[in-house]
Design a protein around this motif. Structure first.
Motif, mmCIF file in Angstrom:
data_model
loop_
_atom_site.group_PDB
_atom_site.id
_atom_site.type_symbol
_atom_site.label_atom_id
_atom_site.label_comp_id
_atom_site.label_asym_id
_atom_site.label_seq_id
_atom_site.Cartn_x
_atom_site.Cartn_y
_atom_site.Cartn_z
ATOM 1 N N SER A 302 48.558 40.503 40.291
ATOM 2 C CA SER A 302 47.386 39.684 39.986
ATOM 3 C C SER A 302 47.394 38.518 40.990
ATOM 4 C CB SER A 302 47.574 39.152 38.256
ATOM 5 O OG SER A 302 47.446 39.939 37.527
ATOM 6 N N SER A 305 46.079 40.233 44.071
ATOM 7 C CA SER A 305 44.646 40.555 43.989
ATOM 8 C C SER A 305 43.698 39.291 44.123
ATOM 9 C CB SER A 305 44.337 41.012 42.648
ATOM 10 O OG SER A 305 42.858 41.107 42.108
ATOM 11 N N MET A 306 44.403 38.184 43.631
ATOM 12 C CA MET A 306 43.706 36.912 43.810
ATOM 13 C C MET A 306 43.547 36.509 45.301
ATOM 14 S SD MET A 306 42.285 35.777 41.067
ATOM 15 C CE MET A 306 41.740 37.609 40.953
ATOM 16 N N THR A 309 40.924 38.421 46.967
ATOM 17 C CA THR A 309 39.436 37.559 46.583
ATOM 18 C C THR A 309 39.326 36.372 47.093
ATOM 19 O OG1 THR A 309 39.704 38.592 44.113
ATOM 20 C CG2 THR A 309 38.418 36.611 44.596
ATOM 21 N N ALA A 313 36.127 35.772 49.693
ATOM 22 C CA ALA A 313 35.197 34.792 49.337
ATOM 23 C C ALA A 313 35.154 33.581 50.280
ATOM 24 C CB ALA A 313 35.726 34.228 47.888
ATOM 25 N N SER A 353 40.722 35.831 37.877
ATOM 26 C CA SER A 353 39.404 36.353 37.618
ATOM 27 C C SER A 353 38.684 36.230 39.044
ATOM 28 C CB SER A 353 38.626 35.608 36.673
ATOM 29 O OG SER A 353 37.084 35.834 36.693
ATOM 30 N N THR A 354 38.181 37.606 39.318
ATOM 31 C CA THR A 354 37.476 37.790 40.640
ATOM 32 C C THR A 354 36.239 36.638 40.512
ATOM 33 O OG1 THR A 354 38.233 39.909 41.300
ATOM 34 C CG2 THR A 354 36.128 39.002 42.325
ATOM 35 N N THR A 355 35.423 36.642 39.660
ATOM 36 C CA THR A 355 34.330 35.902 39.326
ATOM 37 C C THR A 355 34.521 34.323 39.447
ATOM 38 O OG1 THR A 355 33.094 37.646 38.297
ATOM 39 C CG2 THR A 355 32.386 35.558 38.164
ATOM 40 N N LEU A 357 37.324 32.718 40.724
ATOM 41 C CA LEU A 357 37.877 32.329 41.956
ATOM 42 C C LEU A 357 36.680 32.037 42.862
ATOM 43 C CD1 LEU A 357 40.331 31.127 43.470
ATOM 44 C CD2 LEU A 357 40.985 33.709 43.870
ATOM 45 N N THR A 358 35.923 33.151 43.247
ATOM 46 C CA THR A 358 34.803 33.278 44.144
ATOM 47 C C THR A 358 33.911 32.301 43.758
ATOM 48 O OG1 THR A 358 35.001 35.631 44.119
ATOM 49 C CG2 THR A 358 33.001 34.838 45.179
ATOM 50 N N THR A 389 27.928 32.707 44.276
ATOM 51 C CA THR A 389 29.006 33.736 43.517
ATOM 52 C C THR A 389 28.280 35.148 43.483
ATOM 53 O OG1 THR A 389 30.100 31.889 42.639
ATOM 54 C CG2 THR A 389 30.562 34.371 41.856
ATOM 55 N N LEU A 393 29.378 38.683 45.273
ATOM 56 C CA LEU A 393 29.706 39.653 44.897
ATOM 57 C C LEU A 393 28.685 40.717 44.793
ATOM 58 C CD1 LEU A 393 31.624 38.002 41.627
ATOM 59 C CD2 LEU A 393 32.625 38.835 43.803
#
Length: 495
Positions: A302, A305-306, A309, A313, A353-355, A357-358, A389, A393
């Protein structure tokens, strides 16, 4: 901040330890000349001493530093914008990183034609514990006389020794004590991990509307502040990592301790965290150093992944709104945050969370670089950030306005936090959802190229300044020959 369903804060908030050295002695009420009513007694747990008891009541108009905003092209705005306040802070932590004591000073310039007789420190009562339980404590003020603690215990009035004329500078210093409350909050601790957002007192702002001493809100934000320069020294156990706003360097301290010095230029606030984090680092394609700090409950996959991201971003937002200016970006990841995520300059809190953090990284531009009065006009940071955001995305917001249903005739995208605190269930729906949909609709009216140009030029013109709804509407109207009056009316964008 990206709200999630509100959870109750930790019920067992820590009791603030009284640091007697930070309090000034108490004198009889008759010796004071305060404009407001006097507190009933000088309790031993009082937060701020002023040579007498705490005073409450309505604060008088005043200013910490004037701002005319960034409402003109950058060169003209720079000529009107006051010199950035300069904060110097040195704090020492206990072994857990939950108690910090030390000294803070701020140098500021009066940019107003009106002589400046007082300033106000914003103390941000994040804890909601009331004055006696407030975990941010100030005392032994130098360069001024501490006056009234007011506006929900969040603002401290400092009388200057003599009125400060336009263009003249002054420095205020004070002892500072911070005890981090229990709870995975934007100012709180989750076990061994502490998060210190809005913990440093900052100068209040006076603009054309007067003083801004709005109350704290955890439904959104009220953190209206000027771009400033911070130099912060954090003396902590070497077992703790201390991600912070700005660019940090570590030097050996006393036995078993490290001094982290963070330097940040043109930022609106300073935040840090402390704990035995796991850190991984990388660099975005455009060259921005990115660090991800994870609490023990976040898996390594995780965290990776962050990191991916965050790297994507920061570059995506920079390509649309202007180069990221803060040297490095720190993301502190904890799935226990009830609020989903929270933004500070160069430093964000987020769940996995991708959303989320973005979104928080987009706030580096919409709040951080392009400032706004977050209490009076929260849409200027949250709607713009959610729109950014979506773009990052790959979301077009197609037909999202078709789902709009107003709860009342008084509901507006541009309503203040005073309205949303009275209607909290509608805040996210309208400010985030309807707000970003309105910006998608504006893009369809202007065209993709014109909208992209509008936002990039608007960000450039307001770089380190302050945006208002009226200024954005004027800039949008200047970008098209179509009369936008009906557009603003349909989307309930007033100002």
């Amino acid at each position: 901040m990206r709200p999630t369903p509100h959870k109750a804060l930790h019920a067992g908030a820590v009791t603030v330890a009284v640091l007697a050295a930070l309090f000034l002695p108490c004198t009889p009420a008759a010796a004071r000349t305060a404009p407001g009513p006097v507190a009933a007694a000088c309790a031993p747990a009082q937060v701020v001493g002023d040579g007498g008891c705490l005073r409450t009541g309505t604060v008088r108009d005043g200013i910490a530093a004037d701002t005319s905003g960034g409402s003109a092209p950058a060169s003209a705005a720079a000529a009107r914008t006051p010199a950035a306040p300069a904060y110097t802070v040195n704090l020492t932590s206990d072994t857990s990183g939950t108690v910090w004591t030390g000294h803070e000073s701020v140098t500021f310039t009066n940019a107003s034609a009106t002589p400046l007789g007082e300033v106000y420190l914003r103390l941000w009562d994040n804890h909601h514990g009331g004055c006696d339980a407030m975990p941010i404590r100030v005392g032994n003020v130098t360069g001024g006389t501490a006056g009234a603690l007011s506006v929900g215990c969040t603002a401290l009035k400092i009388d200057l020794p003599a009125p400060l004329a336009r263009g003249r500078s002054a420095t205020i210093g004070f002892d500072l004590g911070i005890t981090v409350p229990s709870g995975a909050d934007r100012f709180g601790h989750d076990g061994a991990f502490s998060f210190l957002g809005n913990a440093l007192p900052v100068l209040a702002v006076r603009d054309g509307a007067g003083w801004h001493l709005d109350p704290y809100t955890d439904n959104g934000e009220s953190f209206y502040s000027l771009a400033a320069d911070f130099t912060v020294g954090l003396d902590h156990p070497s077992t703790l990592l201390v991600p912070a706003t700005g660019t940090s360097t570590d030097t050996p301290g006393r036995s078993g301790r490290t001094v982290t010095t963070a330097t940040a230029t043109k930022v609106r606030d300073f935040a840090w965290a402390a704990g035995p984090f796991t850190r991984i680092s990388g660099t975005s394609a455009a060259g921005v150093p990115v660090n991800v700090y994870s609490v023990s409950g976040v898996s390594s996959s995780s965290a990776r992944s962050m990191l991916g991201t965050a790297r994507a971003a920061v570059d995506a937002h920079a390509s649309r709104f202007g180069a990221y200016p803060y040297g490095e970006l720190d993301a502190v990841i904890d799935n226990d945050y009830w609020f989903g995520g929270m933004e500070y300059p160069g430093f964000v809190l987020a769940v996995v969370s991708t959303t989320a953090l973005t979104h928080e990284i987009a706030h580096q531009w919409w709040y951080g670089i392009v400032g706004d009065d977050e209490y009076t006009a929260p849409w200027l940071d949250e709607s713009f950030t959610d729109y950014a955001t979506d773009l990052a995305l790959g979301k077009t917001g197609g037909a999202c306005w078709s789902g709009v249903s107003w709860a009342s005739g008084a509901e507006r995208i541009t309503n203040s936090m005073a309205y949303w605190d009275a209607h909290p269930s509608r805040y996210s729906t309208v400010v985030y959802g309807y707000g970003k949909c309105a910006l998608h609709d504006l893009r369809r009216v202007l065209g993709d190229t014109a909208m992209a140009r509008l936002l990039k030029e608007y960000a450039t013109a307001h770089w380190y300044g302050v945006s208002t709804t009226a200024e954005f509407k004027a800039a949008a109207q200047a970008a098209t020959s179509t009369d936008l009056t009906s557009f603003w009316n349909l989307h309930r964008i007033e100002g």
